[in-house]
Design an enzyme around this catalytic site. Structure first.
Site, PDB file in Angstrom:
ATOM      1  N   GLU A  90     -16.551  17.401   5.783  1.00 29.88           N
ATOM      2  CA  GLU A  90     -17.040  17.998   7.014  1.00 29.88           C
ATOM      3  C   GLU A  90     -16.575  19.458   7.107  1.00 29.88           C
ATOM      4  O   GLU A  90     -17.192  20.275   7.777  1.00 29.88           O
ATOM      5  CB  GLU A  90     -16.469  17.188   8.182  1.00 29.88           C
ATOM      6  CG  GLU A  90     -17.035  17.528   9.516  1.00 29.88           C
ATOM      7  CD  GLU A  90     -16.685  16.451  10.551  1.00 29.88           C
ATOM      8  OE1 GLU A  90     -16.726  15.248  10.216  1.00 29.88           O
ATOM      9  OE2 GLU A  90     -16.377  16.831  11.681  1.00 29.88           O
ATOM     10  N   PHE A 113     -13.852  21.151  13.713  1.00 29.48           N
ATOM     11  CA  PHE A 113     -14.375  19.909  13.151  1.00 29.48           C
ATOM     12  C   PHE A 113     -15.280  19.260  14.190  1.00 29.48           C
ATOM     13  O   PHE A 113     -15.209  19.577  15.372  1.00 29.48           O
ATOM     14  CB  PHE A 113     -13.202  18.973  12.804  1.00 29.48           C
ATOM     15  CG  PHE A 113     -13.053  18.712  11.324  1.00 29.48           C
ATOM     16  CD1 PHE A 113     -13.128  19.740  10.410  1.00 29.48           C
ATOM     17  CD2 PHE A 113     -12.835  17.421  10.853  1.00 29.48           C
ATOM     18  CE1 PHE A 113     -12.988  19.487   9.043  1.00 29.48           C
ATOM     19  CE2 PHE A 113     -12.693  17.158   9.496  1.00 29.48           C
ATOM     20  CZ  PHE A 113     -12.770  18.189   8.596  1.00 29.48           C
ATOM     21  N   GLU A 134      -5.996   2.724   7.731  1.00 26.47           N
ATOM     22  CA  GLU A 134      -7.407   2.327   7.777  1.00 26.47           C
ATOM     23  C   GLU A 134      -7.614   0.817   7.716  1.00 26.47           C
ATOM     24  O   GLU A 134      -8.589   0.310   8.268  1.00 26.47           O
ATOM     25  CB  GLU A 134      -8.205   3.007   6.647  1.00 26.47           C
ATOM     26  CG  GLU A 134      -9.706   2.790   6.818  1.00 26.47           C
ATOM     27  CD  GLU A 134     -10.551   3.537   5.795  1.00 26.47           C
ATOM     28  OE1 GLU A 134     -10.025   4.429   5.114  1.00 26.47           O
ATOM     29  OE2 GLU A 134     -11.754   3.214   5.699  1.00 26.47           O
ATOM     30  N   ASP A 148      -7.598  -5.581   0.397  1.00 26.55           N
ATOM     31  CA  ASP A 148      -6.772  -6.703  -0.059  1.00 26.55           C
ATOM     32  C   ASP A 148      -5.841  -7.212   1.048  1.00 26.55           C
ATOM     33  O   ASP A 148      -5.592  -8.415   1.147  1.00 26.55           O
ATOM     34  CB  ASP A 148      -5.958  -6.294  -1.294  1.00 26.55           C
ATOM     35  CG  ASP A 148      -6.868  -5.730  -2.387  1.00 26.55           C
ATOM     36  OD1 ASP A 148      -7.976  -6.262  -2.558  1.00 26.55           O
ATOM     37  OD2 ASP A 148      -6.469  -4.759  -3.062  1.00 26.55           O
ATOM     38  N   LEU A 150     -17.489  12.310  -1.535  1.00 25.93           N
ATOM     39  CA  LEU A 150     -17.462  12.978  -0.234  1.00 25.93           C
ATOM     40  C   LEU A 150     -17.616  14.489  -0.352  1.00 25.93           C
ATOM     41  O   LEU A 150     -16.983  15.125  -1.186  1.00 25.93           O
ATOM     42  CB  LEU A 150     -16.120  12.660   0.448  1.00 25.93           C
ATOM     43  CG  LEU A 150     -15.874  13.337   1.795  1.00 25.93           C
ATOM     44  CD1 LEU A 150     -16.858  12.823   2.835  1.00 25.93           C
ATOM     45  CD2 LEU A 150     -14.444  13.083   2.252  1.00 25.93           C
ATOM     46  N   GLY A 157       1.583   3.817   4.114  1.00 28.14           N
ATOM     47  CA  GLY A 157       2.632   3.047   3.459  1.00 28.14           C
ATOM     48  C   GLY A 157       3.830   3.908   3.093  1.00 28.14           C
ATOM     49  O   GLY A 157       4.977   3.501   3.280  1.00 28.14           O
ATOM     50  N   SER A 187      -8.071  10.567  10.768  1.00 31.86           N
ATOM     51  CA  SER A 187      -7.572   9.452   9.951  1.00 31.86           C
ATOM     52  C   SER A 187      -6.258   9.807   9.272  1.00 31.86           C
ATOM     53  O   SER A 187      -5.321   9.010   9.271  1.00 31.86           O
ATOM     54  CB  SER A 187      -8.609   9.012   8.920  1.00 31.86           C
ATOM     55  OG  SER A 187      -8.903  10.062   8.032  1.00 31.86           O
ATOM     56  N   LEU A 188      -6.158  11.012   8.716  1.00 28.99           N
ATOM     57  CA  LEU A 188      -4.877  11.420   8.132  1.00 28.99           C
ATOM     58  C   LEU A 188      -3.814  11.393   9.221  1.00 28.99           C
ATOM     59  O   LEU A 188      -2.671  10.994   8.994  1.00 28.99           O
ATOM     60  CB  LEU A 188      -4.978  12.825   7.520  1.00 28.99           C
ATOM     61  CG  LEU A 188      -5.778  12.959   6.227  1.00 28.99           C
ATOM     62  CD1 LEU A 188      -5.715  14.394   5.713  1.00 28.99           C
ATOM     63  CD2 LEU A 188      -5.278  12.008   5.150  1.00 28.99           C
ATOM     64  N   ARG A 221     -15.071   7.363  14.442  1.00 29.96           N
ATOM     65  CA  ARG A 221     -13.890   8.194  14.247  1.00 29.96           C
ATOM     66  C   ARG A 221     -14.266   9.668  14.122  1.00 29.96           C
ATOM     67  O   ARG A 221     -15.260  10.011  13.495  1.00 29.96           O
ATOM     68  CB  ARG A 221     -13.157   7.770  12.973  1.00 29.96           C
ATOM     69  CG  ARG A 221     -11.962   8.649  12.645  1.00 29.96           C
ATOM     70  CD  ARG A 221     -11.204   8.157  11.430  1.00 29.96           C
ATOM     71  NE  ARG A 221     -11.941   8.296  10.180  1.00 29.96           N
ATOM     72  CZ  ARG A 221     -12.021   9.424   9.469  1.00 29.96           C
ATOM     73  NH1 ARG A 221     -11.451  10.547   9.904  1.00 29.96           N
ATOM     74  NH2 ARG A 221     -12.686   9.457   8.337  1.00 29.96           N
ATOM     75  N   HIS A 230     -18.192   5.543   4.557  1.00 29.88           N
ATOM     76  CA  HIS A 230     -17.039   6.417   4.381  1.00 29.88           C
ATOM     77  C   HIS A 230     -15.745   5.834   4.937  1.00 29.88           C
ATOM     78  O   HIS A 230     -14.698   5.943   4.327  1.00 29.88           O
ATOM     79  CB  HIS A 230     -17.320   7.757   5.055  1.00 29.88           C
ATOM     80  CG  HIS A 230     -16.190   8.739   4.958  1.00 29.88           C
ATOM     81  ND1 HIS A 230     -15.656   9.126   3.762  1.00 29.88           N
ATOM     82  CD2 HIS A 230     -15.484   9.397   5.927  1.00 29.88           C
ATOM     83  CE1 HIS A 230     -14.669   9.999   3.978  1.00 29.88           C
ATOM     84  NE2 HIS A 230     -14.536  10.169   5.275  1.00 29.88           N
ATOM     85  N   HIS A 240     -20.706   8.443   6.492  1.00 33.37           N
ATOM     86  CA  HIS A 240     -20.482   9.899   6.494  1.00 33.37           C
ATOM     87  C   HIS A 240     -21.807  10.606   6.219  1.00 33.37           C
ATOM     88  O   HIS A 240     -22.546  10.196   5.328  1.00 33.37           O
ATOM     89  CB  HIS A 240     -19.457  10.282   5.430  1.00 33.37           C
ATOM     90  CG  HIS A 240     -18.885  11.663   5.621  1.00 33.37           C
ATOM     91  ND1 HIS A 240     -19.605  12.799   5.326  1.00 33.37           N
ATOM     92  CD2 HIS A 240     -17.682  12.079   6.085  1.00 33.37           C
ATOM     93  CE1 HIS A 240     -18.841  13.864   5.613  1.00 33.37           C
ATOM     94  NE2 HIS A 240     -17.681  13.455   6.069  1.00 33.37           N
ATOM     95  N   GLY A 260       0.837  -1.197   0.000  1.00 34.56           N
ATOM     96  CA  GLY A 260       0.000   0.000   0.000  1.00 34.56           C
ATOM     97  C   GLY A 260       0.865   1.237   0.000  1.00 34.56           C
ATOM     98  O   GLY A 260       1.859   1.318   0.736  1.00 34.56           O
ATOM     99  N   ALA A 261       0.533   2.199  -0.867  1.00 29.82           N
ATOM    100  CA  ALA A 261       1.360   3.400  -0.995  1.00 29.82           C
ATOM    101  C   ALA A 261       0.555   4.668  -0.751  1.00 29.82           C
ATOM    102  O   ALA A 261       0.777   5.693  -1.366  1.00 29.82           O
ATOM    103  CB  ALA A 261       2.023   3.432  -2.366  1.00 29.82           C
ATOM    104  N   GLY A 262      -0.402   4.572   0.166  1.00 31.26           N
ATOM    105  CA  GLY A 262      -1.073   5.783   0.632  1.00 31.26           C
ATOM    106  C   GLY A 262      -0.195   6.420   1.709  1.00 31.26           C
ATOM    107  O   GLY A 262       1.000   6.127   1.806  1.00 31.26           O
ATOM    108  N   ARG A 316     -19.916  12.468  13.494  1.00 31.65           N
ATOM    109  CA  ARG A 316     -20.499  11.974  12.255  1.00 31.65           C
ATOM    110  C   ARG A 316     -21.627  10.963  12.451  1.00 31.65           C
ATOM    111  O   ARG A 316     -22.611  10.982  11.714  1.00 31.65           O
ATOM    112  CB  ARG A 316     -19.396  11.347  11.399  1.00 31.65           C
ATOM    113  CG  ARG A 316     -18.433  12.397  10.906  1.00 31.65           C
ATOM    114  CD  ARG A 316     -17.281  11.797  10.150  1.00 31.65           C
ATOM    115  NE  ARG A 316     -16.451  12.870   9.614  1.00 31.65           N
ATOM    116  CZ  ARG A 316     -15.315  12.697   8.958  1.00 31.65           C
ATOM    117  NH1 ARG A 316     -14.863  11.468   8.753  1.00 31.65           N
ATOM    118  NH2 ARG A 316     -14.631  13.709   8.496  1.00 31.65           N
ATOM    119  N   GLN A 354     -18.166   3.713   9.581  1.00 36.26           N
ATOM    120  CA  GLN A 354     -18.602   5.106   9.586  1.00 36.26           C
ATOM    121  C   GLN A 354     -19.397   5.434   8.322  1.00 36.26           C
ATOM    122  O   GLN A 354     -18.897   5.265   7.210  1.00 36.26           O
ATOM    123  CB  GLN A 354     -17.398   6.033   9.678  1.00 36.26           C
ATOM    124  CG  GLN A 354     -17.823   7.501   9.738  1.00 36.26           C
ATOM    125  CD  GLN A 354     -16.726   8.373  10.311  1.00 36.26           C
ATOM    126  OE1 GLN A 354     -15.795   8.761   9.630  1.00 36.26           O
ATOM    127  NE2 GLN A 354     -16.845   8.667  11.598  1.00 36.26           N
TER     128      GLN A 354
END
Lengths: 259, 570
Positions: free
Chosen positions: B247, B119, B370, B213, B244, B17, B386-387, B381, B343, B234, B12-14, B278, B232
């Site tokens: 928020e 938020f 995630e 995966d 999306l 990762g 999350s970020l 959440r 979401h 949203h 994973g390259a988000g 949320r 969640q």
């Protein structure tokens, strides 16, 4: 019965055998070109290849050519394709022989121009990424995780904001310079250079390093000021304007040369 | 067969990762594999921001990591592990400042400091942002730093299965999508960072690629799935496409209206209104629609028209663009049609009790972001967390692993055996799909999505959950007999989507199993037949294991002790 939409789709197994295949897809409200591509994959041919990810015009995966105009499949509404005003003065892209295209009724789907096709709509972006790396698109200062952060005014931030939003989708490589010069760094890459050079937080030395990469013959001087990139960019990054910025405001400062 | 060997492999390259890859590559021979090019990862779609108690806004100087932790724990309906939350919120200011030093283009206050906005569920305006495209800004920044530091990437490699050797992780088998060949990555450490799996639902804000995966592969090796019932939904996804609508739109002052032009949040959360957490806003909107106060019985209005044009243009340009592209509406002029949609998954790959954060029961296997359940979000959440989770635990796991032995732990002989067995199994599966004339995988995928939407949305009950579980188990059986051409594997997306469905069906079944077991209402899990929280019986994490005759349910204690358990009111 749902209204049907006809598609004429470029197919290529990557072995030189190019053909155009016809599909009819039932229309539904709000259907995008990406939805239609999935419909074809789901219902007619699971091996039909195209790239995708976010379907919300932020990841940059699904660039293709729709009715001869490069665009993101996900942000293009099927019902609008034949109605909407097309970007003007685009180059003519040729991918294969489709003499029997019924332009009035069929939506023509082809890959992005100026990149080798690997399979169907999947193109080889190796050069795109190679040139992206070549301009050294990054900060080189040391990481620091203690206060204070480097200060930047809103005004300074807004000068790079438009450039920051580049999604690296490759649509701007529709530029005729990319077509004739396989070494041309490309509009997105030069715009990325401008994003860093314009950043008020970057040092003069770093500015100079990046400029050195983009002021060679295959960089800024190769741009012919056609501004095709500005017209096809889905995020309003305006790469052509960024290249002009490099040319006018920075080139002289460091290299004292005309581009 | 091609074999690659590494000290550690990240899948994973988000943001998770990339941050791990950046750290590990400092000293290890590490690789990041991803089924898409890194900048296509779904972290890039995150809009609103990243939370950190920086106290940059005038009046918020007394914000603290502890206050941030309290809001997070309360928002989680007290299911989050409090020690892990505290670690995350203490790291938060550091990680945001680090991202800034890497060049992240944050929006700025008039003081020149990183801008922050209010938020949902937060006592202070602590969400740092880059316009409304924060995820995109951070993803590109981290990718840039990975390029700078020569991180090794294998793009368009699809994780098919993990394998064990001598009781620990031995590596993984991936499908090189471009060439179509199976490749073995031998490694004593695998870090799963495969992101969300919202595509088990029909309506989700998630990317089409968010199919769990890593979760599927880990589960097949016996690693449990944790807290899967907490999904969640949203409150504000664009009607029609479920893209999306951040928020941040409410954070900047947007109002929610029903068809009577009532700001209905007055009834449900009179103090925090549109900025309640949320789960609460989603239930409120759903109730309005169910009781006939929605538009076309399907959506409500998110109204920004009273905001200054320039504010929308400067702070919410991405939202405006999405509305124009995908709904033909300019939010400066007209309200946005929104309804709730899947979401985020609070649950995920189960982690070991009282261990290194992200460590699983299988030695050498870690999970972050995630796809994992650490658990910092508990039952619900908060936006902007999350970020934060991705970068904090990406860096943490990287640093933790660098302190370990990197030499191979299992013998070459046992690795070769495990690898061979795994490949044989995969080949057998692909051969079966290719040869039988069976069901179309697409029908199964659609039925799964509809079932999850219908029975595992905002409101749940016993009968519905039983039906859902039955339907999914039936789909599992049908899936064993799908028909799919697998001979030509080069960019065979039908095959990729078949392999993704294999992962999603296990996720769907685990979610229904856990939701049926949890006879209480907590956070995002709302049972109409058990409408209150039951701390006596259910203040536990749910752990779902694969079993021979259906899935097995166990529990894991929640780490408490810092904040007193209270009723959750806003």
């Amino acid at each position: 019965m749902a209204k049907m939409q006809k598609f004429l789709v470029y197919r290529n197994k990557g072995e030189g055998d190019i053909r155009y295949e016809r599909f009819e897809v039932p229309l539904r409200k709000g259907m995008t070109i990406l939805d239609a591509l999935f419909y074809i994959q789901d219902h007619f041919d699971p091996t039909f290849a195209f790239r995708y990810a976010c379907r919300g015009a932020i990841c940059g995966s699904c660039g293709i050519t729709i009715d001869k105009v490069p665009d993101l499949a996900c942000r293009s509404q099927v019902a609008e394709i034949k109605k909407k005003k097309k970007a003007e003065n685009l180059p003519v892209f040729h991918f294969g022989d489709h003499a029997n295209w019924d332009e009035e009724n069929e939506i023509l789907i082809e890959p992005l121009p100026n990149m080798p096709v690997l399979k169907d709509l999947v193109v080889d972006m190796d050069n795109f990424w190679k040139f992206y790396k070549k301009i050294q698109p990054y900060f080189t200062r040391e990481y620091k995780d203690t206060a204070p952060e480097s200060v930047q005014s809103s005004k300074e931030m807004y000068t790079i904001e438009g450039l920051v939003y580049c999604i690296l989708c490759g649509l701007c490589w529709a530029c005729p310079v990319n077509a004739k010069n396989s070494h041309y760094l490309g509009p997105a890459q030069l715009a990325k250079a401008d994003r860093f050079i314009r950043d008020s937080r970057i040092s003069e030395e770093r500015q100079k390093q990046i400029l050195e990469q983009v002021l060679n013959d295959d960089g800024v001087p190769a741009c012919e000021k056609l501004f095709i990139c500005n017209r096809v960019c889905p995020k309003n990054v305006m790469p052509g304007t960024a290249i002009n910025d490099l040319r006018k405001n920075f080139a002289k400062k460091y290299v004292k040369r005309k581009c | 067969m091609r074999v690659e060997e590494f000290d550690g492999v990240i899948v994973g390259a988000g943001l998770s990762g990339l941050r791990t890859g950046l750290e590990l590559s400092k000293e290890w021979n590490a690789a990041v594999i991803s089924k898409v090019h890194p900048v296509r990862s779904h972290s890039g779609a995150a809009q609103g921001g990243i939370n950190a108690a920086l106290g940059n806004l005038p009046g918020s100087e007394d914000d603290t990591p502890r206050a941030h932790a309290f809001d997070t724990v309360k928002g989680s309906d007290y299911l989050a592990d409090q020690n892990v939350v505290m670690f995350m919120t203490e790291e938060a200011p550091k990680i945001v400042l680090e991202l800034e030093s890497m060049g992240a283009p944050f929006s700025r206050l008039s003081s020149g400091l990183i801008a922050q906005r209010p938020f949902g569920g937060a006592g202070y305006p602590r969400t740092c942002f880059a316009g409304d495209r924060t995820g995109h800004a951070l993803l590109h920044t981290l990718f840039e730093q990975c390029i700078r530091n020569g991180v090794k990437f294998y793009n368009e490699y699809f994780l098919v299965d993990l394998f064990k050797a001598e009781g620990r992780i031995g590596g993984l088998i991936a499908l090189d999508m471009k060439s179509g060949e199976l490749v073995s990555f031998r490694t004593p450490y695998v870090i799963l960072a495969t992101g969300g799996f919202g595509r088990v639902y029909k309506q989700s804000t998630n990317a089409v690629i968010n199919t769990g995966d890593g979760n599927g592969a880990a589960f097949r090796l016996g690693v449990p799935m944790q807290d899967m019932e907490f999904v969640q939904i949203h409150p504000t996804t664009l009607y029609g496409t479920n893209i999306l609508i951040s928020e941040g739109a409410r954070g900047e002052g947007g109002f929610l209206y029903n068809n009577k032009h009532e700001r209905f949040m007055e009834k449900y959360a009179p103090n925090t209104m549109e900025l309640a957490p949320r789960d609460i806003v989603s239930r409120s909107i759903t109730t309005e629609i169910l009781e006939g106060r929605g538009f076309e019985n399907a959506y409500v209005h998110l109204d920004l028209t009273h905001l200054d044009d320039q504010k929308i243009k400067k702070k919410l340009p991405g939202i405006r663009e999405i509305c124009i592209y995908f709904a033909g509406i300019d939010p400066i002029e007209k309200p946005i049609p929104v309804h709730p949609g899947q979401h985020y998954s609070m649950g995920g790959i189960g982690t070991k009790f009282d261990s290194e954060y992200g460590e699983t029961d299988l030695p050498g296997l870690y999970a972050i972001g995630e796809c994992s359940c650490l658990s910092v979000h508990g039952a619900n959440r908060l936006g902007g967390n999350s970020l934060l989770e991705t970068s904090v635990f990406g860096r943490y796991v990287g640093r933790t692993l660098l302190m370990k032995e990197k030499s191979p732990v299992a013998s070459l002989d046992s690795i070769e055996k495990a690898e061979k067995k795994t490949i044989e199994k995969i080949e057998e599966l692909l051969k079966r799909w290719n040869s039988i004339s069976g069901k179309n995988a697409v029908e199964i995928r659609e039925k799964m999505g509809e079932t999850m939407n219908k029975y595992l949305g905002v409101y749940r009950n016993e009968a519905g959950l039983k039906t859902a579980l039955m339907v999914i188990q039936e789909l599992q059986k049908e899936f064993a007999r799908i028909e799919l051409p697998t001979d030509d594997r080069k960019y065979n997306f039908g095959l990729i989507r078949g392999l993704e469905l294999r992962n999603m069906l296990d996720i769907a079944e685990a979610t229904a199993t856990a939701a049926l077991w949890r006879k209480e209402s907590r956070g995002a899990h709302w049972r109409t037949d058990y409408p209150s929280r039951n701390d006596t019986d259910y203040l536990n994490h749910t752990m779902i294991y694969p079993g021979k005759d259906g899935m097995i349910i166990k529990t894991k204690p929640v780490k408490l002790g810092m904040f007193e358990i209270k009723e959750r009111q806003y």
